[in-house]
Design an enzyme around this catalytic site. Structure first.
Site: not given
Ligand code: PAF
Length: 297
Positions: A46, A193
């Site tokens: 992110h 991730m």
């Protein structure tokens, strides 16, 4: 009401009208706005999106909303990790300049009855085992776009099908913004991730490496000249099957632009997979590009 997060230098908006007012003001000032939609539990993937937005736009809005409509009844909505204060700190450090964090009742007022549905790209792969997932994603992302009014929105390529579905939505519904796809961010050992990696036990964390290993095998096969998507898919399957705890949902090699089935790899193709390790469903993918190969020669 607009709330400045406690001890965190960022303004958090909780309603669409406040968010729109802020974005309109910024636009009047001639500023460009980037938007990074998330469900929180921010990790380096992110943060790479927030950094990309901060590098390309004057303002960056991070949205944090765990969207109930994209979870199936047996999925992890209840236990999905939530820590807004820590997410906001990370977002600010990566370059976010405001945040949109509506409550569920604000996002979906009583009697909400309109959905946004994509009917082609969203139907196979994850759409098959998670039938209402993409309807939830397209609906909530439309609402996030309408609240944030961004010029660009940033999404990770790990959720490859989501990225294509949202591109199609933006094109077909004439949203006035550009979707920017950003590369997958991986742990040093190759695991992509994901907020769901937190659920993995130590053993499952090791077993989860079979996803990346399977994709390495696909890339190697492609480099060795194999162009049959079924053969590549079977090679990946054989490799992942060696891990006892791995339950394969799908392994598909499809056209990279629209996920249509292909007979042979002549244009960029994506190898996409979803595998449950223990109780955690993980996805990953790699793009095989004949053009890249030609360039390298
Ligand atoms: O990718 C995600 O985290 C979610 O699907 C998104 C785009 C934030 C919509 O809820």
């Amino acid at each position: 009401m607009t709330v400045a997060a406690k001890n965190i230098p960022i303004t958090v908006f909780r309603t669409p009208s406040e968010m729109q007012a802020w974005s309109r003001d910024r636009r009047r000032e001639g500023k460009t706005i980037g938007c990074v939609p998330t469900m929180g539990a921010l990790h380096d993937g992110h943060l790479s999106l927030i950094r990309a937005s901060a590098a390309g736009c004057d303002e960056t809005i991070v949205t944090i909303f765990v969207n109930p409509t994209q979870f199936g009844p047996d999925e992890d909505l209840g236990k999905y990790p939530r820590d807004e204060a820590s997410d906001l700190k990370l977002a600010v450090a990566a370059g976010a300049t405001s945040a949109y964090c509506p409550a569920v009742e604000v996002m979906y007022p009583e009697n909400s009855s309109v959905h946004v549905v994509e009917v082609n790209i969203s139907t196979g792969l994850c759409g098959e085992s998670r039938p209402f997932h993409f309807r939830g994603v397209t609906t909530v992302v439309s609402k996030l776009f309408n609240a944030c009014l961004p010029d660009r929105a940033y999404f990770g390529m790990k959720d490859y099908q989501q990225l294509l579905v949202l591109r199609r939505m933006v094109r077909d519904l004439d949203f006035l913004l550009e979707i920017v796809g950003c590369p997958i961010v991986r742990e040093p050992d190759g695991l992509a991730m994901s907020s769901r990696n937190k659920y993995l036990t130590d053993k499952a964390r090791v077993d989860a490496l079979c996803l990346r290993k399977g994709l390495d095998i696909a890339e190697q096969a492609f480099e060795n000249g194999i162009r049959d998507p079924k053969v590549i898919g079977e090679m990946v399957r054989d490799s992942i099957k060696q891990v006892e705890s791995a339950e394969i949902d799908y392994i598909e090699c499809r056209d990279a632009e629209d996920l249509s089935e292909i007979e042979t790899i002549e244009n960029p193709a994506v190898v996409a997979l979803a595998v449950t390790i223990g109780k955690t469903r993980l996805i990953d993918n790699t793009v095989l590009s004949p053009d890249k190969e030609r360039k390298d020669v």
